[in-house]
Design an enzyme around this catalytic site. Structure first.
Site, mmCIF file in Angstrom:
data_model
loop_
_atom_site.group_PDB
_atom_site.id
_atom_site.type_symbol
_atom_site.label_atom_id
_atom_site.label_comp_id
_atom_site.label_asym_id
_atom_site.label_seq_id
_atom_site.Cartn_x
_atom_site.Cartn_y
_atom_site.Cartn_z
ATOM 1 N N TYR A 25 40.371 40.569 41.203
ATOM 2 C CA TYR A 25 40.345 41.781 40.382
ATOM 3 C C TYR A 25 38.986 42.465 40.518
ATOM 4 O O TYR A 25 38.362 42.870 39.550
ATOM 5 C CB TYR A 25 40.636 41.445 38.918
ATOM 6 C CG TYR A 25 41.015 42.630 38.075
ATOM 7 C CD1 TYR A 25 42.247 43.252 38.217
ATOM 8 C CD2 TYR A 25 40.129 43.133 37.126
ATOM 9 C CE1 TYR A 25 42.596 44.343 37.437
ATOM 10 C CE2 TYR A 25 40.459 44.219 36.337
ATOM 11 C CZ TYR A 25 41.697 44.825 36.499
ATOM 12 O OH TYR A 25 42.045 45.917 35.731
ATOM 13 N N SER A 51 37.202 33.068 35.401
ATOM 14 C CA SER A 51 36.847 34.427 35.829
ATOM 15 C C SER A 51 36.535 35.341 34.647
ATOM 16 O O SER A 51 37.279 35.392 33.660
ATOM 17 C CB SER A 51 37.986 35.032 36.644
ATOM 18 O OG SER A 51 37.719 36.390 36.945
ATOM 19 N N THR A 84 35.021 35.488 52.760
ATOM 20 C CA THR A 84 34.552 34.111 52.928
ATOM 21 C C THR A 84 35.188 33.138 51.938
ATOM 22 O O THR A 84 35.181 31.930 52.164
ATOM 23 C CB THR A 84 33.023 34.043 52.790
ATOM 24 O OG1 THR A 84 32.627 34.691 51.571
ATOM 25 C CG2 THR A 84 32.344 34.738 53.980
ATOM 26 N N HIS A 108 42.144 43.441 54.610
ATOM 27 C CA HIS A 108 41.214 43.369 55.737
ATOM 28 C C HIS A 108 41.680 42.222 56.609
ATOM 29 O O HIS A 108 42.134 41.184 56.109
ATOM 30 C CB HIS A 108 39.791 43.125 55.232
ATOM 31 C CG HIS A 108 38.728 43.053 56.304
ATOM 32 N ND1 HIS A 108 38.738 43.870 57.418
ATOM 33 C CD2 HIS A 108 37.635 42.260 56.423
ATOM 34 C CE1 HIS A 108 37.688 43.586 58.175
ATOM 35 N NE2 HIS A 108 37.009 42.611 57.595
#
Length: 337
Positions: A25, A51, A84, A108
């Protein structure tokens, strides 16, 4: 010729008929989740229990669940955590919940291109990559327009992966601006090259070199800042609207003449040779291996370089000058924030 798609080429009912998990998010994650929800799509945001974004997503009316739970629930899983972090999240919390008929999506192509994520062969794997930061994806959507996006299909187990990718892209607003067909490899390699050679690395190095040249010659740092950094936005805005031609039309004849006579002296054959080397390292995986290794080692070089760059004189001067221009809505960040 490139293949472009628009809203008329997309069937929104396809994505509205799916349960979509947005994993992450952040910049892109919040925009995708909110735009999809506003377009009538069933969305669940997948986040780790620790989170800080859980409260933000819930405040916006979104349903939130642990990543594994969201992945098990969803028909479509869009992975929007940092490059990553993706392999570990995928292996632990997404892969166990993939099944035939599901779709795995990315914004991506990095981890598919370099083989750090290897999806099972009986799921669709596609990409919707907006060509703009997440806040613009959200803002333009709310304004009734959109940000263009690249779309690609890596695996088409169902035979309808492209149609679903178009539907997803249209649902976040990209169909209003244009959806350009590409491949995971092309998107990844051109995106990394653009960031390194032009948009981030190239521009940052050029701005610093100009600033250093002027200050070394005895000119005031504040004047050098305005000439080499502050005014760059004005030039880029002109390019954004009408290309190089409109920029040259809009500046003075003296500036245009200087463009022609000095630009090729600064960005010369040696620079193009260096750019070709950068591109080769992206294509052959050298850059990806270095970046992945850097992360595995705890980012020692990266964090040191990040801290050093914040101490560059152009940054120190800039903080003071921007504080005198509240109309810019200036911001200040610390390394690692």
């Amino acid at each position: 010729m490139a293949t472009l798609y628009y809203d008329k080429n997309a069937d929104l009912s396809l994505i509205r008929g799916k349960r979509v998990a947005i994993i992450g998010y952040g910049s892109q994650g919040h925009a995708h989740a909110l735009n999809l929800a506003d377009n009538g799509v069933r969305v669940k945001v997948g986040l780790p229990p620790s989170s800080r974004s859980i409260a933000k997503a819930k405040e916006r009316g979104l349903e939130v669940a642990p990543v594994a739970e969201a992945s098990a629930w969803a028909d479509v899983i869009m992975v929007l955590v940092p490059d990553t972090a993706q392999p570990a999240v995928y292996e632990r919390e997404i892969a166990p919940h993939l099944a035939p008929g599901k779709t795995l999506m990315f914004a991506h192509g990095f981890n598919i291109r370099y083989g750090t994520i290897l999806p099972r062969v009986d799921v669709d794997v596609s990409m919707v990559a907006p060509k703009g930061p997440g806040h613009r994806v959200r803002e333009t959507f709310q304004d009734g327009s959109g940000v263009p996006a690249l779309i690609a299909v890596h695996q088409d187990a169902s035979g309808s992966a492209r149609q679903l990718a178009l539907s997803y892209a249209a649902a976040i607003g990209a169909g209003r601006a244009g959806m350009l067909a590409t491949t995971f490899a092309e998107e990844t390699e051109t995106d990394l090259f653009g960031e390194q050679a032009v948009l981030c690395g190239g521009v940052s190095a050029l701005v610093k070199a100009g600033f250093e040249t002027l200050t070394a010659a005895g000119y005031q740092p504040e004047v050098a800042y305005f000439e080499c950094l502050h005014e760059l936005k004005l030039i880029v805005d002109l390019m954004y609207r009408g290309g190089l031609s409109y920029m040259r039309y809009s500046v003075s004849d003296t500036a245009e003449h200087g463009d022609y006579v000095s630009g090729p002296r600064v960005i010369d054959a040696r620079v193009k040779d260096a750019m070709r080397s950068v591109l080769a390292e992206i294509q052959n995986g050298t850059f990806a291996r270095r970046w992945i290794d850097e992360n595995h080692q705890g980012r020692p070089w990266f964090e040191a370089e990040r801290a050093k760059e914040t101490r560059h004189p152009i940054e120190e001067v800039g903080v003071k000058l921007r504080a005198m221009m509240p109309f810019l809505d200036p911001v200040t960040v610390k390394p690692g924030e």
